[in-house]
Design a protein around this motif. Sequence first.
Motif, PDB file in Angstrom:
ATOM      1  N   ARG A  11      11.211   6.633  10.146  1.00  0.00           N
ATOM      2  CA  ARG A  11      12.091   7.166   9.093  1.00  0.00           C
ATOM      3  C   ARG A  11      11.561   8.521   8.642  1.00  0.00           C
ATOM      4  N   VAL A  12      12.365   9.559   8.820  1.00  0.00           N
ATOM      5  CA  VAL A  12      11.926  10.908   8.486  1.00  0.00           C
ATOM      6  C   VAL A  12      12.510  11.349   7.148  1.00  0.00           C
ATOM      7  N   LEU A  13      13.732  10.906   6.864  1.00  0.00           N
ATOM      8  CA  LEU A  13      14.352  11.186   5.560  1.00  0.00           C
ATOM      9  C   LEU A  13      14.858   9.873   4.998  1.00  0.00           C
ATOM     10  N   SER A  14      14.598   9.606   3.718  1.00  0.00           N
ATOM     11  CA  SER A  14      15.173   8.388   3.160  1.00  0.00           C
ATOM     12  C   SER A  14      15.810   8.632   1.798  1.00  0.00           C
ATOM     13  N   ALA A  15      16.987   8.071   1.655  1.00  0.00           N
ATOM     14  CA  ALA A  15      17.739   8.065   0.404  1.00  0.00           C
ATOM     15  C   ALA A  15      17.844   9.451  -0.222  1.00  0.00           C
ATOM     16  N   ILE A  16      18.254  10.427   0.594  1.00  0.00           N
ATOM     17  CA  ILE A  16      18.411  11.787   0.073  1.00  0.00           C
ATOM     18  C   ILE A  16      19.755  11.908  -0.627  1.00  0.00           C
ATOM     19  N   ASP A  17      19.724  12.302  -1.883  1.00  0.00           N
ATOM     20  CA  ASP A  17      20.942  12.522  -2.666  1.00  0.00           C
ATOM     21  C   ASP A  17      20.880  13.937  -3.214  1.00  0.00           C
ATOM     22  N   LEU A  18      21.629  14.845  -2.623  1.00  0.00           N
ATOM     23  CA  LEU A  18      21.558  16.240  -3.044  1.00  0.00           C
ATOM     24  C   LEU A  18      22.949  16.860  -3.007  1.00  0.00           C
ATOM     25  N   ASP A  19      23.200  17.762  -3.942  1.00  0.00           N
ATOM     26  CA  ASP A  19      24.445  18.522  -3.933  1.00  0.00           C
ATOM     27  C   ASP A  19      24.115  20.000  -3.983  1.00  0.00           C
ATOM     28  N   PHE A  20      24.762  20.752  -3.100  1.00  0.00           N
ATOM     29  CA  PHE A  20      24.553  22.189  -3.092  1.00  0.00           C
ATOM     30  C   PHE A  20      25.903  22.873  -3.302  1.00  0.00           C
ATOM     31  N   ALA A  21      25.907  23.830  -4.226  1.00  0.00           N
ATOM     32  CA  ALA A  21      27.137  24.564  -4.492  1.00  0.00           C
ATOM     33  C   ALA A  21      26.869  26.048  -4.307  1.00  0.00           C
ATOM     34  N   ALA A  22      27.942  26.819  -4.222  1.00  0.00           N
ATOM     35  CA  ALA A  22      27.816  28.253  -4.015  1.00  0.00           C
ATOM     36  C   ALA A  22      27.215  28.902  -5.254  1.00  0.00           C
ATOM     37  N   GLY A  23      26.602  30.066  -5.079  1.00  0.00           N
ATOM     38  CA  GLY A  23      26.147  30.869  -6.201  1.00  0.00           C
ATOM     39  C   GLY A  23      24.676  30.758  -6.513  1.00  0.00           C
ATOM     40  N   ALA A  24      23.943  29.903  -5.800  1.00  0.00           N
ATOM     41  CA  ALA A  24      22.517  29.777  -6.095  1.00  0.00           C
ATOM     42  C   ALA A  24      21.709  29.833  -4.810  1.00  0.00           C
ATOM     43  N   LEU A  25      20.528  30.460  -4.906  1.00  0.00           N
ATOM     44  CA  LEU A  25      19.606  30.446  -3.774  1.00  0.00           C
ATOM     45  C   LEU A  25      18.707  29.224  -3.930  1.00  0.00           C
ATOM     46  N   VAL A  26      18.831  28.302  -2.987  1.00  0.00           N
ATOM     47  CA  VAL A  26      18.068  27.055  -3.069  1.00  0.00           C
ATOM     48  C   VAL A  26      16.936  27.095  -2.059  1.00  0.00           C
ATOM     49  N   GLY A  27      15.723  26.850  -2.509  1.00  0.00           N
ATOM     50  CA  GLY A  27      14.582  26.780  -1.609  1.00  0.00           C
ATOM     51  C   GLY A  27      14.226  25.325  -1.356  1.00  0.00           C
ATOM     52  N   LEU A  86      14.628  24.832  -6.637  1.00  0.00           N
ATOM     53  CA  LEU A  86      13.746  24.368  -5.578  1.00  0.00           C
ATOM     54  C   LEU A  86      13.925  22.869  -5.380  1.00  0.00           C
ATOM     55  N   VAL A  87      13.957  22.462  -4.114  1.00  0.00           N
ATOM     56  CA  VAL A  87      13.981  21.038  -3.784  1.00  0.00           C
ATOM     57  C   VAL A  87      12.662  20.743  -3.084  1.00  0.00           C
ATOM     58  N   LEU A  88      11.876  19.836  -3.664  1.00  0.00           N
ATOM     59  CA  LEU A  88      10.564  19.527  -3.099  1.00  0.00           C
ATOM     60  C   LEU A  88      10.632  18.205  -2.354  1.00  0.00           C
ATOM     61  N   LEU A  89      10.314  18.259  -1.058  1.00  0.00           N
ATOM     62  CA  LEU A  89      10.326  17.040  -0.228  1.00  0.00           C
ATOM     63  C   LEU A  89       8.894  16.580   0.027  1.00  0.00           C
ATOM     64  N   HIS A  90       8.729  15.264   0.048  1.00  0.00           N
ATOM     65  CA  HIS A  90       7.411  14.695   0.367  1.00  0.00           C
ATOM     66  C   HIS A  90       7.647  13.364   1.063  1.00  0.00           C
ATOM     67  N   HIS A  91       7.105  13.215   2.267  1.00  0.00           N
ATOM     68  CA  HIS A  91       7.296  11.999   3.055  1.00  0.00           C
ATOM     69  C   HIS A  91       8.763  11.606   3.157  1.00  0.00           C
ATOM     70  N   GLY A  92       9.623  12.600   3.331  1.00  0.00           N
ATOM     71  CA  GLY A  92      11.038  12.312   3.550  1.00  0.00           C
ATOM     72  C   GLY A  92      11.826  11.967   2.306  1.00  0.00           C
ATOM     73  N   ARG A  93      11.239  12.146   1.127  1.00  0.00           N
ATOM     74  CA  ARG A  93      11.971  11.854  -0.107  1.00  0.00           C
ATOM     75  C   ARG A  93      11.987  13.089  -0.992  1.00  0.00           C
ATOM     76  N   VAL A  94      13.014  13.186  -1.823  1.00  0.00           N
ATOM     77  CA  VAL A  94      13.071  14.268  -2.793  1.00  0.00           C
ATOM     78  C   VAL A  94      12.183  13.883  -3.970  1.00  0.00           C
ATOM     79  N   VAL A  95      11.132  14.666  -4.205  1.00  0.00           N
ATOM     80  CA  VAL A  95      10.252  14.342  -5.324  1.00  0.00           C
ATOM     81  C   VAL A  95      10.334  15.387  -6.435  1.00  0.00           C
ATOM     82  N   GLY A  96      11.149  16.414  -6.205  1.00  0.00           N
ATOM     83  CA  GLY A  96      11.333  17.399  -7.261  1.00  0.00           C
ATOM     84  C   GLY A  96      12.594  18.188  -6.996  1.00  0.00           C
ATOM     85  N   ASP A  97      13.364  18.505  -8.031  1.00  0.00           N
ATOM     86  CA  ASP A  97      14.606  19.241  -7.843  1.00  0.00           C
ATOM     87  C   ASP A  97      14.909  19.959  -9.144  1.00  0.00           C
TER      88      ASP A  97
END
Lengths: 258, 326
Positions: free
Chosen positions: A17-33, A209-220
């Motif tokens: 498992r490389v990504l698990s339970a990722i819930d993210l929304d991206f909209a126009a107008g922002a630079l997301v890292g 910023l979206v921070l990933l760790h072990h395939g999970r979002v741990v910061g957004d």
Amino acid sequence: MVTISCRDLDVDLGGRRVLSAIDLDFAAGALVGVIGPNGAGKSTLARAMLNLVPTAGGSVAIDGAELVGLAPSHVARRVAYLPQGQEIHWPLSVERLVGLGRLPHLAPFSRIGPVDQAAIESAMAQTGTLPLRERIATELSGGERARVMLARALATEAPALIVDEPLASLDPGHQIEVMALLAARARAGGLVLVILHDLAAAARYCDRLVLLHHGRVVGDGAAGDVLSDAALDAVYGISAWRGEAEGAPLFVPLRRRD
Amino acid sequence: MSLLLPLLLMFALLSGLLSIAVGPAHIGLPAMVAAIEGKGDPIVRAILLDLRLPRAILGLVVGAMLGAGGAALQGYLRNPLAEPAILGISSTAALGAVIAIYFKLADTYSWLVPLFAVIGAVLALIPLLALSARGESALTLILAGVALSTLAGAGISLALNLAPNPFAAMEITSWLLGSLEDRSFKDVLIAAPCVAIGLALLLGQGRALDALSLGEDGARSLGTDLRRTRLQMLAGIAIGVGGAVAVSGAIGFVGLIVPHLVRPLTDRSPSAVLLPSAVAGALLLTTADIAVRLVPTAMPLKLGVLTALVGVPFFVRHLLRERRLW
């Protein structure tokens, strides 16, 4: 306005498992890292958002429509993607290479038209690659090649842009130029997602910023919140110095936790 | 670039006409004109229309397929060393023909040899598609091709090993060397439709091949359906190269060398190399086939032998000149 959303997304690679339970929304107008240590799943997240890896669960939607049901050419016109590594297999001229970005727009057996040519010129102008036009792409320096490949992605003129590690092999001047260019595109109403290892650049230029760790979002969230002492220690095992210069955050990794 | 294709077409056409004019029997221009008009010596007509015309057509058709097949595969596998034989399809086609020769099927119906070759080529699709279905990596396909040609090579060796007498073995070896000698319109009827289908499938892939110069992820993110591309590539090679090998035997090197000769005259993108490679392949093979008739040797020189002999030094020189680009 383009949107990309991941709902409860799981991805397996090689039975792991490389990504698990990722819930993210991206909209126009922002630079997301998108940041995270090696192997956190950053590139896989980008590839999953383009349907380049099969998903094990959950879904990705572009403009609210499920990705798996969309025609590849439609996705290609909505989302431009610059993969890591900048593979170029044939000694094409820079102009011809940047022109590949127009492929999703060309009808079968048609040639590059004036609209396409204008997009190519504009993409090369934005990345400062116009002087390289006649050069052979495989003979460029690493930094020149990185900018040419970015121009190729920009030439598609897709409303969304996903860029994997665009700063690798760039000198500081060109790093700043590329980040400023991506930020400007986002401000102008684009959806720009950039995968970064350089936390300083991420903190300074990204709106979110979206921070990933072990395939999970741990910061957004905003850089100040995501790059907290606790998160840095837990995810990267480092401590850092924070400051401010010219109204933007400065961030310098200091030492590794013993 | 704009002049390249018309020039090549003109030369290919000339080589085709020259191929009709050259042969052991000296036929003057007036006799040729008479034969085309349906008059004159019936023996001369038979030589021109039943022997030399199908041979010239086959040279053009087989050469076009080998050239286009090489160009398409080099683009698809992103490997400058790729050639039509790399997927093992030429070998399974040869095995099909060898089986037909071994069991003396040709003695009853001569067209069974090419037919078996086409069947051998198309059967190769089953393992190739099965092995490459799980991933889109070019390397998987190359490895599958290596396995397949090794297996087919073993089958051919077995046929030679078990050949009941030296003449049977000789017949097999002779076919394997590759030639367009003594071909008839039956061969044209087998090869031409196969090559037409093969060329149609391959020449339509230019856009996908261009996208693939950015790697598999790059190509897919540009909207390329790699699954469909793979299917059309493999089918095009199997049917087209199968049909070509069926009538000519194994002719090496044309498919490898032609795209390399054409590429520097284009913008070097895979799509730009495709069609000129087909025409240049037709030109090169027909010219080589004229040369084997002009070179005075005790035994008739085989076309496949000549293309390899002349091709290698030429190719090495070319690679040394172009190496900075790889």
